[in-house]
Design a protein around this motif. Structure first.
Motif, PDB file in Angstrom:
ATOM      1  N   ALA A 184      26.888 -59.584 -44.563  1.00  0.00           N
ATOM      2  CA  ALA A 184      25.822 -60.313 -45.250  1.00  0.00           C
ATOM      3  C   ALA A 184      26.098 -60.414 -46.742  1.00  0.00           C
ATOM      4  CB  ALA A 184      24.483 -59.614 -45.004  1.00  0.00           C
TER       5      ALA A 184
ATOM      6  N   ARG B  23      24.259 -64.696 -44.586  1.00  0.00           N
ATOM      7  CA  ARG B  23      23.315 -63.637 -44.979  1.00  0.00           C
ATOM      8  C   ARG B  23      21.932 -63.857 -44.392  1.00  0.00           C
ATOM      9  NH1 ARG B  23      23.448 -63.207 -51.042  1.00  0.00           N
ATOM     10  NH2 ARG B  23      25.564 -62.539 -50.484  1.00  0.00           N
TER      11      ARG B  23
ATOM     12  N   CYS C 239      23.610 -54.331 -47.802  1.00  0.00           N
ATOM     13  CA  CYS C 239      23.753 -55.595 -48.536  1.00  0.00           C
ATOM     14  C   CYS C 239      23.211 -55.466 -49.964  1.00  0.00           C
ATOM     15  CB  CYS C 239      23.029 -56.701 -47.776  1.00  0.00           C
ATOM     16  SG  CYS C 239      23.157 -58.338 -48.531  1.00  0.00           S
TER      17      CYS C 239
ATOM     18  N   ILE D 165      21.823 -63.088 -40.578  1.00  0.00           N
ATOM     19  CA  ILE D 165      21.947 -61.665 -40.251  1.00  0.00           C
ATOM     20  C   ILE D 165      20.661 -60.921 -40.581  1.00  0.00           C
ATOM     21  CG2 ILE D 165      23.133 -59.519 -40.851  1.00  0.00           C
ATOM     22  CD1 ILE D 165      25.662 -61.223 -41.319  1.00  0.00           C
ATOM     23  N   LEU D 166      20.138 -61.140 -41.785  1.00  0.00           N
ATOM     24  CA  LEU D 166      18.935 -60.423 -42.205  1.00  0.00           C
ATOM     25  C   LEU D 166      17.719 -60.848 -41.381  1.00  0.00           C
ATOM     26  CD1 LEU D 166      19.368 -60.345 -46.091  1.00  0.00           C
ATOM     27  CD2 LEU D 166      19.985 -58.621 -44.400  1.00  0.00           C
TER      28      LEU D 166
ATOM     29  N   ARG E 164      19.985 -53.979 -44.510  1.00  0.00           N
ATOM     30  CA  ARG E 164      19.426 -54.458 -45.779  1.00  0.00           C
ATOM     31  C   ARG E 164      19.887 -53.601 -46.959  1.00  0.00           C
ATOM     32  NH1 ARG E 164      16.205 -58.431 -46.587  1.00  0.00           N
ATOM     33  NH2 ARG E 164      15.189 -59.532 -44.858  1.00  0.00           N
TER      34      ARG E 164
END
Length: 505
Positions: free
Chosen positions: A31, A38, A88, A41-42, A85
């Motif tokens: 991400a 990104r 990243c 994925i999040l 999270r």
């Protein structure tokens, strides 16, 4: 409380924690490295977090089967959000000047990521891991619903039988695990923020977690059925546990087979385990009414005239699922309608029909399942059949039903006829004078081919199981569940006492 439940719980937490790190770190790094991916994925890990725990475990169990594997996969998916999270975010927060200096020194993209950016981001990354592990401790309590074991078994039982000691013991164990892991990980997190060695910051907590996991690994290894081993799952009610432990004691006492009873599981999940292609489950206690209405999704009206419900459900189950019932054990754990003795005396209640003129003054309460639309043995069809118009109806969790009626939250409830808690709660079971509820005769439900499979090692297995047929009356089961749930006698002890008294053991 057995220590085995605590170690099982710790295994589930550590196994899912390790997997969430192995999956979450690459996803979080991806991400960071690929801005276009990104958002996807999040958003994906965000969506996973919104799925109710039990629903997620139920979905996974369809593919992975019952047991600890399903729980570990479920908790891993739940734990990805903070890991992904924070990975990243931590990498994004590394000082751009440091990144530029590394680039100026000729470091390539991956070299900078591993040697410069990740060590600097590690404190933030580790915070995400810490959050994931601590959250997993509570989520793992749902393992009991899919045969995963752990402290959830203690909590469910404590809530159902209103045993504050068990509830506090289970809660204290969860708190102890959470505190110990949080303190340990907090120590490593502080070290990661002060140390100048990126490798040391990563290796020390990793080594500690792996060492702890190795210690509890034996509690995560589930048994596989072999030529001399019969596999069952423990039930989530005393009645099912008693019968399964009788089977264990009889089979081990009269054959060369070993019987392994794995973690607790509901009737529905146990049936899925029994009929699943890859499941090791060999047999379970069930009921002809449950087989018809819950597993085959039919109603008593579907049974042809002149055919017994037991025979019809048995033949249908054999054709559709490859399982069948052995002879009836003798007790009929049907639905029943009950009221507190004080309510029965006040309104002169003896039968369900006696409720008709006073229903408008009373509140009906039962577990959520009794109010669903599936099948005819539910609240709507029941009240229409009897012409009952209650002042209100309330649904509660099945574990809280007896506590709710004892505290006066409702006046009338649905119970199981052979539940010893009816006696503890001071309930009067009303006569089903219109015969609305069908029979729920208890019987062992087995896979086709089970006796052929054990023909060489235990040729007498069928006869041993048949020795229980007709031996357990309703009164016997009420007495035994009362001893287990109210007098808190061990299930094994009560089961052995009954078998010995009947001359079966």
């Amino acid at each position: 409380m057995s220590w085995a439940f605590l170690w099982e719980h710790l295994f589930l937490v550590l196994a899912s924690g390790i997997l969430s790190v192995l999956i979450g770190l690459p996803l979080g790094t991806a991400a960071y490295l690929f801005p276009k991916a990104r958002g996807v994925i999040l958003r994906a890990v965000d969506i996973l977090q919104t799925i109710p725990s039990l629903a997620l475990l139920g979905i996974i169990m369809v593919f992975a089967g019952p047991g600890k594997a399903t729980v570990v996969i479920g908790i891993t998916l739940y734990s990805l959000l903070p890991v992904v999270r924070n990975t990243c975010l931590g990498l994004q927060q590394v000082d751009p000047g440091v990144k530029e200096a590394a680039r100026g020194m000729g470091m390539g993209r991956m070299h900078r990521l591993l040697r410069v950016e990740f060590p600097l981001a590690f404190p933030t990354v580790f915070t995400g891991i810490r959050i994931a592990v601590v959250n997993a401790i509570g989520t793992a309590a749902f393992a009991a619903f899919v045969g995963g074991g752990g402290i959830g078994v203690i909590l469910n039982r404590g809530i159902r039988i209103q045993n504050m000691g068990l509830i506090l013991a289970g809660t204290a164990a969860l708190m102890a695990i959470a505190l110990a892991l949080d303190l340990l990980m907090g120590f490593f997190e502080r070290g990661a923020r002060t140390t100048h060695s990126g490798a040391k910051a990563v290796l020390l907590p990793a080594a500690a977690i792996l060492a702890a996991f190795a210690l509890v690994l034996p509690y995560g290894i589930e048994q596989k059925a072999g030529g001399r081993e019969l596999i069952l799952y423990d039930g989530d009610y005393s009645e099912t546990q008693l019968v399964h432990h009788m089977v264990k004691q009889l089979v081990e006492g009269k054959t060369d087979l070993q019987v392994t009873i794995q973690g607790q599981m509901s009737q529905v999940n146990n049936f899925k385990a029994l009929t699943g292609d890859s499941s090791p489950c060999d047999l379970m206690i069930s009921y002809d009414g449950t087989l018809l209405t819950t597993f085959l999704h039919q109603d008593p009206d579907d049974v042809p005239d002149g055919v017994r419900l037991y025979d019809y459900a048995n033949e249908a189950a054999r054709e559709e699922y490859g399982v069948y019932l052995l002879d009836k054990l003798g007790f009929d754990n049907t639905y029943a309608i009950a009221v507190p003795e004080e309510i029965a005396q006040r309104y002169g209640l003896e039968t369900v029909s006696d409720l008709i003129p006073v229903a408008g003054q009373l509140v009906f309460g039962a577990e959520h399942e009794f109010f669903t639309q599936e099948g005819s043995m539910k609240y709507g069809p029941f009240t229409r059949s009897y012409g009952l118009n209650f002042r209100d109806h309330v649904s509660v969790d099945v574990s809280l039903k007896y506590a709710a009626i004892e505290s006066g939250q409702f006046d009338v409830t649905e119970v199981y006829a052979t539940d010893g808690l009816n006696r503890k709660a001071g309930l009067k079971v009303l006569e089903d004078d219109r015969n609305f509820f069908p029979d729920y005769n208890g019987a062992l439900l087995v896979r086709e081919g089970i006796f052929e499979r054990f023909a060489d090692t235990a040729p007498q297995l069928e006869a041993v199981l048949a020795s229980l047929a007709g031996e357990i009356s309703n009164e016997d089961m009420v007495e035994m569940t009362y001893r287990v749930d109210v007098l808190e006698e061990p299930v094994d002890q009560v089961a052995r006492s009954f078998l010995t008294e009947r001359g079966l053991l």
